[in-house]
Design an enzyme around this catalytic site. Structure first.
Site, PDB file in Angstrom:
ATOM      1  N   CYS A 157      31.480  44.745  23.845  1.00 40.08           N
ATOM      2  CA  CYS A 157      31.189  43.419  24.246  1.00 40.08           C
ATOM      3  C   CYS A 157      29.920  43.039  23.620  1.00 40.08           C
ATOM      4  CB  CYS A 157      31.649  43.186  25.528  1.00 40.08           C
ATOM      5  SG  CYS A 157      33.247  43.747  25.950  1.00 40.08           S
TER       6      CYS A 157
ATOM      7  N   HIS B  40      29.420  36.165  26.797  1.00 41.04           N
ATOM      8  CA  HIS B  40      30.590  36.788  26.373  1.00 41.04           C
ATOM      9  C   HIS B  40      31.635  36.485  27.504  1.00 41.04           C
ATOM     10  CE1 HIS B  40      33.440  40.237  25.889  1.00 41.04           C
ATOM     11  NE2 HIS B  40      33.078  40.642  26.883  1.00 41.04           N
TER      12      HIS B  40
ATOM     13  N   ASN C  74      39.658  38.376  26.832  1.00 44.60           N
ATOM     14  CA  ASN C  74      38.675  38.977  26.376  1.00 44.60           C
ATOM     15  C   ASN C  74      38.823  39.737  25.053  1.00 44.60           C
ATOM     16  OD1 ASN C  74      36.387  40.734  25.878  1.00 44.60           O
ATOM     17  ND2 ASN C  74      36.369  41.784  27.915  1.00 44.60           N
TER      18      ASN C  74
HETATM   19  O1  UT7 Z   1      34.082  42.775  28.690  1.00 48.88           O
HETATM   20  C1  UT7 Z   1      33.714  44.050  29.095  1.00 48.88           C
HETATM   21  C2  UT7 Z   1      33.294  44.113  30.428  1.00 48.88           C
HETATM   22  N1  UT7 Z   1      34.340  44.046  31.143  1.00 48.88           N
HETATM   23  C3  UT7 Z   1      34.235  43.330  32.324  1.00 48.88           C
HETATM   24  O2  UT7 Z   1      33.457  42.451  32.372  1.00 48.88           O
HETATM   25  C4  UT7 Z   1      35.458  43.375  33.471  1.00 48.88           C
HETATM   26  C5  UT7 Z   1      34.849  43.272  34.751  1.00 48.88           C
HETATM   27  N2  UT7 Z   1      35.774  43.430  35.785  1.00 48.88           N
HETATM   28  C6  UT7 Z   1      36.751  42.360  36.236  1.00 48.88           C
HETATM   29  O3  UT7 Z   1      36.748  41.462  35.517  1.00 48.88           O
HETATM   30  C7  UT7 Z   1      37.299  42.337  37.359  1.00 48.88           C
HETATM   31  O4  UT7 Z   1      36.876  43.711  38.223  1.00 48.88           O
HETATM   32  C8  UT7 Z   1      38.983  42.653  37.130  1.00 48.88           C
HETATM   33  C9  UT7 Z   1      39.585  41.391  36.881  1.00 48.88           C
HETATM   34  C10 UT7 Z   1      39.164  43.830  36.128  1.00 48.88           C
HETATM   35  C11 UT7 Z   1      39.652  43.097  38.450  1.00 48.88           C
HETATM   36  O5  UT7 Z   1      39.439  42.238  39.432  1.00 48.88           O
HETATM   37  P1  UT7 Z   1      38.838  42.457  40.869  1.00 48.88           P
HETATM   38  O6  UT7 Z   1      38.664  41.417  41.773  1.00 48.88           O
HETATM   39  O7  UT7 Z   1      37.595  43.648  40.626  1.00 48.88           O
HETATM   40  O8  UT7 Z   1      40.270  43.401  41.266  1.00 48.88           O
HETATM   41  P2  UT7 Z   1      40.282  45.216  41.862  1.00 48.88           P
HETATM   42  O9  UT7 Z   1      39.846  45.855  40.601  1.00 48.88           O
HETATM   43  O10 UT7 Z   1      39.293  44.943  42.954  1.00 48.88           O
HETATM   44  O11 UT7 Z   1      41.576  45.028  42.379  1.00 48.88           O
HETATM   45  C12 UT7 Z   1      42.132  44.360  43.569  1.00 48.88           C
HETATM   46  C13 UT7 Z   1      43.370  44.588  43.921  1.00 48.88           C
HETATM   47  C14 UT7 Z   1      43.933  46.087  43.729  1.00 48.88           C
HETATM   48  O12 UT7 Z   1      44.732  46.217  44.597  1.00 48.88           O
HETATM   49  P3  UT7 Z   1      44.542  46.982  45.995  1.00 48.88           P
HETATM   50  O13 UT7 Z   1      43.890  48.314  45.768  1.00 48.88           O
HETATM   51  O14 UT7 Z   1      43.656  45.969  46.751  1.00 48.88           O
HETATM   52  O15 UT7 Z   1      45.745  47.107  46.806  1.00 48.88           O
HETATM   53  C15 UT7 Z   1      44.320  46.300  42.451  1.00 48.88           C
HETATM   54  O16 UT7 Z   1      45.306  47.297  42.327  1.00 48.88           O
HETATM   55  O17 UT7 Z   1      44.237  44.036  42.728  1.00 48.88           O
HETATM   56  C16 UT7 Z   1      45.071  44.923  42.199  1.00 48.88           C
HETATM   57  N3  UT7 Z   1      45.303  44.774  40.708  1.00 48.88           N
HETATM   58  C17 UT7 Z   1      46.219  43.581  40.323  1.00 48.88           C
HETATM   59  N4  UT7 Z   1      47.120  42.821  41.008  1.00 48.88           N
HETATM   60  C18 UT7 Z   1      47.671  42.107  40.373  1.00 48.88           C
HETATM   61  C19 UT7 Z   1      44.486  45.031  39.600  1.00 48.88           C
HETATM   62  N5  UT7 Z   1      45.164  44.374  38.657  1.00 48.88           N
HETATM   63  C20 UT7 Z   1      46.006  43.453  38.944  1.00 48.88           C
HETATM   64  C21 UT7 Z   1      47.061  42.824  38.356  1.00 48.88           C
HETATM   65  N6  UT7 Z   1      47.971  42.069  38.992  1.00 48.88           N
HETATM   66  N7  UT7 Z   1      46.808  42.545  37.094  1.00 48.88           N
END
Ligand code: UT7
Length: 338
Positions: free
Chosen positions: A121, A262, A292
């Site tokens: 990225c 980014h 992204n």
């Molecule tokens: O470009 C390169 C760098 N990459 C980034 O900058 C990405 C950085 N990370 C992020 O943008 C975020 O961490 C994500 C968007 C990937 C995830 O968001 P989050 O608020 O950090 O969610 P999480 O991973 O902590 O997941 C929260 C919950 C989980 O369920 P439980 O364990 O709380 O029951 C996940 O399983 O959301 C669930 N989850 C989803 N639910 C519905 C994860 N993906 C999804 C989804 N739809 N697509």
């Protein structure tokens, strides 16, 4: 005979033209609602993404070529006038040869040499620094810098944690010497922390774990991300490189015309802007439409804003990126296109 570029003095390098290309097929969040256990509301609220584009044919070079043609057309120069091509990508057409070589052939840039740059990225930001140094030194006169990724080729369509985040796209800029030394690429700040490797990577398909029937069966050829760990590191990393470059160039937030971050997650961008005390109206955001696109996010944003006439000659602009590695980088420039 090949052109010989003889440097007479150190010159300033600047972006003198832009172009971008997005494949035509739009995939709104509803597409994933039908396939995975997810909702439009979750994707919008957690990422800010509403839709993205996926290409159905060809490789990353096929996204780059129309972006590059647009860039050269607006500048009114032919592909033969390009001296060097850099492609910042994590999804090269093939591991070998470089995508830069493929682009050279497809464009007909017969006088160009070039190479790929793997900065994930942060690739475009790293590429712009390298491009500016090549041009400033006089080693290269007209450099085509492309940031492009076909993320649909490396993202697991069945993994809701990553499938909804990424998109395909390409941006290209021309980097050339400029007479006016008050504009162009002025400074950069780069960091890297290899401890981030396991937080965001593609386990198989490289030299450490070559592609095999087993690596495919266990889906190890797809992107794996520890989202929350990357999120936290991205907010800190992007804010740091942005604050550092503003401070050491004596640019106040009030003087900054545009921050071009980014585009990974709207919440990351908002957190960085808040930490800087920068109004969101001066932050370029387009990830709602494209997701992204990794190496392409910043050049697509630059090209869109340029085509819409939203930059003014002399504008103070900071590009800021964070990605796999971990890598982070910022570039301070003053907009050179009149
Ligand atoms: O470009 C390169 C760098 N990459 C980034 O900058 C990405 C950085 N990370 C992020 O943008 C975020 O961490 C994500 C968007 C990937 C995830 O968001 P989050 O608020 O950090 O969610 P999480 O991973 O902590 O997941 C929260 C919950 C989980 O369920 P439980 O364990 O709380 O029951 C996940 O399983 O959301 C669930 N989850 C989803 N639910 C519905 C994860 N993906 C999804 C989804 N739809 N697509």
């Amino acid at each position: 005979m090949r052109r010989q570029v003889i440097p007479t003095r150190i010159v300033r390098a600047a972006i003198t033209a832009t172009g971008h290309y997005l494949p035509p097929d739009v995939y709104p969040n509803e597409y994933f609602e039908r396939r995975l256990e997810t909702t439009d509301a979750w994707i919008r609220s957690r990422t800010g993404i509403a839709e993205r584009r996926f290409s159905s044919v060809g490789g990353t070079s096929d996204l780059i070529v129309p972006a590059a043609r647009r860039c050269l057309d607006v500048r009114g120069i032919s592909p033969a006038a390009i001296d060097c091509i850099i492609v910042a990508t994590m999804t090269p057409d093939r591991l070998c040869p470089s995508t830069a070589a493929v682009v050279q052939r497809k464009l007909g840039a017969v006088n160009a040499w070039g190479f790929d740059l793997a900065g994930a990225c942060s690739g475009f930001v790293y590429g712009l620094i390298v491009a500016a140094k090549l041009v400033e030194s006089g080693a290269v006169r007209r450099l085509l810098l492309c940031g492009a990724d076909r993320m649909s080729s490396v993202v697991d369509p069945d993994d809701r944690a990553t499938a909804v985040l990424f998109g395909d796209g390409a941006g290209a800029v021309l980097v050339e010497p400029v007479e006016d030394e008050s504009v162009g690429v002025l400074d950069h700040v780069c960091h890297m922390n290899g401890e981030g490797e396991s937080s965001l990577h593609i386990p198989a398909g490289g030299s450490v774990e070559p592609a095999s029937a087993d690596s495919v069966a266990t889906r190890r050829h797809y992107v794996v991300q520890d989202g929350p760990a990357v999120f936290k590191a991205a907010v800190v990393g992007m804010a740091e490189v942005t604050e550092e470059i503003l401070k050491r160039n004596d640019v106040s937030v009030a003087d900054l015309a545009w921050l071009v971050p980014h585009q990974a997650n709207r919440r990351i961008i908002e957190a960085v802007a808040k930490r800087l005390g920068l109004a969101l109206g001066r932050v370029i955001i387009n990830l709602d439409r494209y997701g992204n696109t990794v190496g392409a996010t910043i050049p697509i944003a630059l090209s869109e804003w340029n085509e819409q006439g939203r930059f003014t000659h002399g504008d103070r602009v900071v590009l800021s990126a964070f990605g796999a590695g971990f890598t982070a980088g910022s570039v301070y420039l003053r907009w050179a296109i009149a």
